[in-house]
Design an enzyme around this catalytic site. Structure first.
Site, PDB file in Angstrom:
ATOM      1  N   LYS A  45       0.822  -1.218   0.000  1.00  0.00           N
ATOM      2  CA  LYS A  45       0.000   0.000   0.000  1.00  0.00           C
ATOM      3  C   LYS A  45       0.852   1.262   0.000  1.00  0.00           C
ATOM      4  O   LYS A  45       0.325   2.364   0.056  1.00  0.00           O
ATOM      5  CB  LYS A  45      -0.932  -0.010   1.225  1.00  0.00           C
ATOM      6  CG  LYS A  45      -1.915  -1.164   1.205  1.00  0.00           C
ATOM      7  CD  LYS A  45      -2.770  -1.221   2.460  1.00  0.00           C
ATOM      8  CE  LYS A  45      -3.854  -0.210   2.495  1.00  0.00           C
ATOM      9  NZ  LYS A  45      -4.733  -0.376   3.672  1.00  0.00           N
ATOM     10  N   LYS A  47       2.443   2.629   2.250  1.00  0.00           N
ATOM     11  CA  LYS A  47       2.131   3.470   3.412  1.00  0.00           C
ATOM     12  C   LYS A  47       3.116   3.152   4.530  1.00  0.00           C
ATOM     13  O   LYS A  47       3.339   1.982   4.859  1.00  0.00           O
ATOM     14  CB  LYS A  47       0.713   3.182   3.930  1.00  0.00           C
ATOM     15  CG  LYS A  47      -0.415   3.733   3.071  1.00  0.00           C
ATOM     16  CD  LYS A  47      -1.765   3.569   3.793  1.00  0.00           C
ATOM     17  CE  LYS A  47      -2.909   4.200   3.018  1.00  0.00           C
ATOM     18  NZ  LYS A  47      -4.187   4.145   3.771  1.00  0.00           N
TER      19      LYS A  47
HETATM   20  N1  C2G Z   1     -12.337   6.792   5.295  1.00  0.00           N
HETATM   21  C1  C2G Z   1     -13.454   7.623   5.299  1.00  0.00           C
HETATM   22  N2  C2G Z   1     -13.297   8.969   5.338  1.00  0.00           N
HETATM   23  C2  C2G Z   1     -12.043   9.515   5.376  1.00  0.00           C
HETATM   24  C3  C2G Z   1     -10.907   8.678   5.392  1.00  0.00           C
HETATM   25  C4  C2G Z   1     -11.083   7.304   5.355  1.00  0.00           C
HETATM   26  O1  C2G Z   1     -14.599   7.128   5.265  1.00  0.00           O
HETATM   27  N3  C2G Z   1     -11.925  10.866   5.391  1.00  0.00           N
HETATM   28  C5  C2G Z   1     -12.555   5.337   5.243  1.00  0.00           C
HETATM   29  C6  C2G Z   1     -11.947   4.683   4.018  1.00  0.00           C
HETATM   30  O2  C2G Z   1     -12.833   4.815   2.895  1.00  0.00           O
HETATM   31  C7  C2G Z   1     -11.808   3.238   4.475  1.00  0.00           C
HETATM   32  C8  C2G Z   1     -11.512   3.394   5.980  1.00  0.00           C
HETATM   33  O3  C2G Z   1     -11.922   4.720   6.350  1.00  0.00           O
HETATM   34  O4  C2G Z   1     -13.039   2.556   4.307  1.00  0.00           O
HETATM   35  C9  C2G Z   1     -10.052   3.217   6.325  1.00  0.00           C
HETATM   36  O5  C2G Z   1      -9.312   4.129   5.551  1.00  0.00           O
HETATM   37  P1  C2G Z   1      -7.737   3.835   5.339  1.00  0.00           P
HETATM   38  O6  C2G Z   1      -7.105   3.532   6.630  1.00  0.00           O
HETATM   39  O7  C2G Z   1      -7.193   4.895   4.444  1.00  0.00           O
HETATM   40  O8  C2G Z   1      -7.791   2.441   4.546  1.00  0.00           O
HETATM   41  P2  C2G Z   1      -7.451   2.151   3.024  1.00  0.00           P
HETATM   42  O9  C2G Z   1      -6.070   2.574   2.719  1.00  0.00           O
HETATM   43  O10 C2G Z   1      -8.569   2.660   2.225  1.00  0.00           O
HETATM   44  O11 C2G Z   1      -7.403   0.538   3.057  1.00  0.00           O
HETATM   45  O12 C2G Z   1      -8.070  -3.800   1.374  1.00  0.00           O
HETATM   46  C10 C2G Z   1      -8.659  -2.536   1.595  1.00  0.00           C
HETATM   47  C11 C2G Z   1      -7.673  -1.566   2.166  1.00  0.00           C
HETATM   48  O13 C2G Z   1      -7.005  -2.106   3.288  1.00  0.00           O
HETATM   49  C12 C2G Z   1      -8.381  -0.270   2.549  1.00  0.00           C
END
Ligand code: C2G
Length: 129
Positions: A45, A47
């Site tokens: 990812k 990250k």
């Molecule tokens: N999210 C949200 N609003 C934000 C930021 C994040 O609703 N302002 C949601 C994302 O859409 C996700 C969840 O919070 O559903 C977690 O976000 P992240 O930690 O950025 O996860 P992500 O990188 O999207 O990983 O296999 C799927 C991945 O692991 C998802």
């Protein structure tokens, strides 16, 4: 009991994540969060997490909406997780709209509204000012 699963890194936990977890829990009765491991974040990812996995896991476990936290180690485990944990609904933010429709073979798939104007990247940028 309706079982929901969602996936994410949840690093620098913020109110956008909390909104998502609340919305996901509202889809059923039991919410499983598959939390991206440090290795998965780094390798797949691109990250680098501020908080290591165990700390991110402890934060999530303290949230009233979350019932179980499991590790997310790769992109491919979702269908296996859905079967293993008897999941009824896969839920994730709509920034992933359509990306996980293949799971409809195993469970319902819902894309939930993402909270605007908050992200970990934005937090880090503003803290550097
Ligand atoms: N999210 C949200 N609003 C934000 C930021 C994040 O609703 N302002 C949601 C994302 O859409 C996700 C969840 O919070 O559903 C977690 O976000 P992240 O930690 O950025 O996860 P992500 O990188 O999207 O990983 O296999 C799927 C991945 O692991 C998802």
């Amino acid at each position: 009991m309706k079982r929901i699963i969602t996936y994410g890194t949840f690093d620098l936990l913020h109110y956008g994540h909390i909104n998502l977890l609340r919305r996901a829990k509202q889809q059923g009765d039991y919410l499983i969060v598959a939390l991206s491991t440090d290795e998965f974040n780094l390798r797949s990812k691109n990250k680098v997490c501020y908080f290591e996995y165990e700390k991110r896991k402890a934060l999530l476990e303290a949230i009233r909406y979350v019932d179980l936290v499991i590790p997310e180690e790769n992109w491919e485990q979702k269908s296996e997780d859905v079967v293993r944990y008897h999941v009824d609904t896969f839920a994730i933010g709509d920034d992933w709209q359509g990306q996980f429709d293949f799971l409809k073979e195993f469970c319902d798939v819902v894309y939930l509204p993402r909270t605007p104007e908050i992200s970990t990247t934005q937090i880090k940028t503003e803290l550097r000012k």
